[in-house]
Design an enzyme around this catalytic site. Sequence first.
Site, PDB file in Angstrom:
ATOM      1  N   HIS A 310     -54.110  22.505  36.509  1.00  0.00           N
ATOM      2  CA  HIS A 310     -54.628  22.081  35.207  1.00  0.00           C
ATOM      3  C   HIS A 310     -53.447  21.882  34.266  1.00  0.00           C
ATOM      4  O   HIS A 310     -52.469  22.612  34.338  1.00  0.00           O
ATOM      5  CB  HIS A 310     -55.567  23.152  34.630  1.00  0.00           C
ATOM      6  CG  HIS A 310     -56.442  22.618  33.551  1.00  0.00           C
ATOM      7  ND1 HIS A 310     -56.041  22.555  32.245  1.00  0.00           N
ATOM      8  CD2 HIS A 310     -57.691  22.090  33.596  1.00  0.00           C
ATOM      9  CE1 HIS A 310     -57.008  22.017  31.530  1.00  0.00           C
ATOM     10  NE2 HIS A 310     -58.016  21.716  32.316  1.00  0.00           N
ATOM     11  N   ASP A 368     -63.736  22.935  38.636  1.00  0.00           N
ATOM     12  CA  ASP A 368     -64.334  22.007  39.581  1.00  0.00           C
ATOM     13  C   ASP A 368     -64.250  22.472  41.022  1.00  0.00           C
ATOM     14  O   ASP A 368     -64.875  21.892  41.901  1.00  0.00           O
ATOM     15  CB  ASP A 368     -63.673  20.625  39.447  1.00  0.00           C
ATOM     16  CG  ASP A 368     -64.093  19.966  38.156  1.00  0.00           C
ATOM     17  OD1 ASP A 368     -65.212  20.241  37.717  1.00  0.00           O
ATOM     18  OD2 ASP A 368     -63.301  19.199  37.594  1.00  0.00           O
TER      19      ASP A 368
HETATM   20  N1  CMC Z   1     -52.364  19.948  44.583  1.00  0.00           N
HETATM   21  C1  CMC Z   1     -51.064  19.914  44.979  1.00  0.00           C
HETATM   22  N2  CMC Z   1     -50.030  19.817  44.102  1.00  0.00           N
HETATM   23  C2  CMC Z   1     -50.332  19.742  42.799  1.00  0.00           C
HETATM   24  C3  CMC Z   1     -51.656  19.780  42.324  1.00  0.00           C
HETATM   25  C4  CMC Z   1     -52.686  19.894  43.276  1.00  0.00           C
HETATM   26  N3  CMC Z   1     -53.960  19.947  42.892  1.00  0.00           N
HETATM   27  N4  CMC Z   1     -51.651  19.689  40.981  1.00  0.00           N
HETATM   28  C5  CMC Z   1     -50.376  19.601  40.608  1.00  0.00           C
HETATM   29  N5  CMC Z   1     -49.562  19.633  41.722  1.00  0.00           N
HETATM   30  C6  CMC Z   1     -48.095  19.628  41.732  1.00  0.00           C
HETATM   31  C7  CMC Z   1     -47.546  18.238  41.495  1.00  0.00           C
HETATM   32  O1  CMC Z   1     -47.358  17.547  42.710  1.00  0.00           O
HETATM   33  C8  CMC Z   1     -46.255  18.550  40.788  1.00  0.00           C
HETATM   34  O2  CMC Z   1     -45.341  18.992  41.765  1.00  0.00           O
HETATM   35  P1  CMC Z   1     -43.746  18.645  41.606  1.00  0.00           P
HETATM   36  O3  CMC Z   1     -43.318  19.451  40.418  1.00  0.00           O
HETATM   37  O4  CMC Z   1     -43.151  19.093  42.897  1.00  0.00           O
HETATM   38  O5  CMC Z   1     -43.668  17.166  41.386  1.00  0.00           O
HETATM   39  C9  CMC Z   1     -46.601  19.764  39.917  1.00  0.00           C
HETATM   40  O6  CMC Z   1     -47.667  20.422  40.632  1.00  0.00           O
HETATM   41  C10 CMC Z   1     -47.052  19.416  38.501  1.00  0.00           C
HETATM   42  O7  CMC Z   1     -48.119  18.460  38.595  1.00  0.00           O
HETATM   43  P2  CMC Z   1     -48.453  17.365  37.496  1.00  0.00           P
HETATM   44  O8  CMC Z   1     -49.203  16.262  38.129  1.00  0.00           O
HETATM   45  O9  CMC Z   1     -47.200  17.030  36.739  1.00  0.00           O
HETATM   46  O10 CMC Z   1     -49.403  18.184  36.516  1.00  0.00           O
HETATM   47  P3  CMC Z   1     -50.362  17.579  35.424  1.00  0.00           P
HETATM   48  O11 CMC Z   1     -50.484  18.582  34.354  1.00  0.00           O
HETATM   49  O12 CMC Z   1     -49.924  16.192  35.017  1.00  0.00           O
HETATM   50  O13 CMC Z   1     -51.760  17.403  36.204  1.00  0.00           O
HETATM   51  C11 CMC Z   1     -53.929  17.796  37.047  1.00  0.00           C
HETATM   52  C12 CMC Z   1     -52.858  18.240  36.035  1.00  0.00           C
HETATM   53  C13 CMC Z   1     -55.225  18.568  36.791  1.00  0.00           C
HETATM   54  C14 CMC Z   1     -54.212  16.307  36.890  1.00  0.00           C
HETATM   55  C15 CMC Z   1     -53.404  18.086  38.480  1.00  0.00           C
HETATM   56  O14 CMC Z   1     -53.171  19.463  38.645  1.00  0.00           O
HETATM   57  C16 CMC Z   1     -54.354  17.573  39.556  1.00  0.00           C
HETATM   58  O15 CMC Z   1     -54.279  16.398  39.933  1.00  0.00           O
HETATM   59  N6  CMC Z   1     -55.243  18.475  40.101  1.00  0.00           N
HETATM   60  C17 CMC Z   1     -56.235  18.041  41.071  1.00  0.00           C
HETATM   61  C18 CMC Z   1     -57.392  17.341  40.363  1.00  0.00           C
HETATM   62  C19 CMC Z   1     -58.289  18.316  39.633  1.00  0.00           C
HETATM   63  O16 CMC Z   1     -58.693  19.356  40.170  1.00  0.00           O
HETATM   64  N7  CMC Z   1     -58.634  17.972  38.395  1.00  0.00           N
HETATM   65  C20 CMC Z   1     -59.588  18.735  37.584  1.00  0.00           C
HETATM   66  C21 CMC Z   1     -58.982  19.313  36.362  1.00  0.00           C
HETATM   67  S1  CMC Z   1     -60.052  20.545  35.610  1.00  0.00           S
HETATM   68  C22 CMC Z   1     -61.441  19.665  35.093  1.00  0.00           C
HETATM   69  C23 CMC Z   1     -61.171  18.769  33.949  1.00  0.00           C
HETATM   70  O17 CMC Z   1     -60.779  19.267  32.879  1.00  0.00           O
HETATM   71  O18 CMC Z   1     -61.388  17.567  34.093  1.00  0.00           O
END
Ligand code: CMC
Length: 432
Positions: A310, A368
């Site tokens: 998140h 989720d």
């Molecule tokens: N699985 C594997 N690696 C992950 C994941 C994941 N679910 N989420 C983040 N990472 C890694 C990402 O690859 C990155 O690694 P590195 O530093 O090596 O490049 C690091 O963690 C930081 O990720 P980010 O994409 O920069 O983080 P963000 O804050 O931009 O993204 C997020 C947040 C929720 C979009 C992301 O964690 C994600 O895609 N999660 C899966 C989708 C999900 O469950 N979404 C629901 C969110 S809660 C409900 C809502 O509010 O909508």
Amino acid sequence: MNDTISKAALNFSDKTPAVDLPVYGGTIGPDAIDMRSLYSQSGKLSYDPGFMATASCHSAISYIDGEKGELLYRGYPIEQLATTCDYMDTCFLLLKGELPTAEEKTEFEKNVADNAMVHEQMQFFFRGFRRDAHPMSILVAIVGALSSFYHDSLDINDPAHREMAAQRLLAHMPTLVAMSYKYSIGQPFVYPRKDLYYTANFMRMMFSTPAEDYKINDVLVRALDRILILHADHEQNASTTTVRLAGSSGANPFACVSAGIACLWGPAHGGANEAALNMIKSIGSVDNVADFVKSVKDPENQSRLMGFGHRVYKNIDPRATLMRETCHEVLNELGLNNDPMFKIALEIERVALEDDYFVSRQLYPNVDFYSGIVQSALGMPTNFFTGIFALARTVGWIAQWKEMISDPEQRIGRPRQLYVGEPRRDVPPRGK
Ligand code: CMC
């Protein structure tokens, strides 16, 4: 309106003179530097794609402490609301700022129930869709179309119109989501009933048929009600920001909520519940969990562990803890304690929380991760999960939209950019 608690001095390594910027303090949470005069003082812009460090507004509706894993609605912890209040209390709280008295709640529920029926003409609108259309595509269109049905509540500068639009959106969403479902399976639409509680009425509209009335089960209604409470608002998330941005141009609330639904659909946001359940199904067995978790850590692999991570929570999402509890209750009620999906989910959680990749990146289960299993046990089709999220979040979108409209600091949302394209150049002579 904002309290200036200090000043920030911004120094440049070139000849640009230093800039003084006010720093505001909120009730709780990080202070914010007011960047609005940065460009006029220095000719420079702030650069923050993804709004990693940007407070786009001030708001008094909900608050997240990502480090602690805390979520408050109007100051009340989500755990207390989820255990002592219902969704209607929560809606009243988000919209009006305080929990309702018994009389206020009765009146509020009556108003919502009175507005639950949609314009009869809407059923013809539904009939234009293919039966296999994704429910989110239907909801985007149908909620946007409400603006062509209710000309009497489109003046955003009139508080009475705003109130009427808010009530219609809140009251219509369960009916519209249920109609989308009925349409997709070729069954007749079920009209709402005024004598039923909001969530029970929604479940009846989803699952009743003319041949057999749906038997309301209080444990299951309570479980869905909790899903609605947990998803009702979440400060300036992507879809809420979309609603605010659309509303900042003066667009009507039906159009704004439709924009929010479009944003929510994405798998990185509300679409994650559908994606998480599909992921769990594709893993197939507890024995495959370790290999799957390994695969999502591979930087060459674009897939992610859905339902994990998140932007704000750097600790367990408090909604995930409550959802896991509800998952146990629902599976127990339905005699599904050995549900293979739940077992796979528990194993994913165990493996990931012991894995340095997830621990070091502070990736924990989010709401989720478990909500798909609960919804599936309640009989909700997988491609409707995000529609139920939209139903729950509608109240948050409306509360945030109303707050924005009545904020004297509100201006059209219009970010700038760091231009990296071609500098000015002349069009070369063109052959005839
Ligand atoms: N699985 C594997 N690696 C992950 C994941 C994941 N679910 N989420 C983040 N990472 C890694 C990402 O690859 C990155 O690694 P590195 O530093 O090596 O490049 C690091 O963690 C930081 O990720 P980010 O994409 O920069 O983080 P963000 O804050 O931009 O993204 C997020 C947040 C929720 C979009 C992301 O964690 C994600 O895609 N999660 C899966 C989708 C999900 O469950 N979404 C629901 C969110 S809660 C409900 C809502 O509010 O909508």
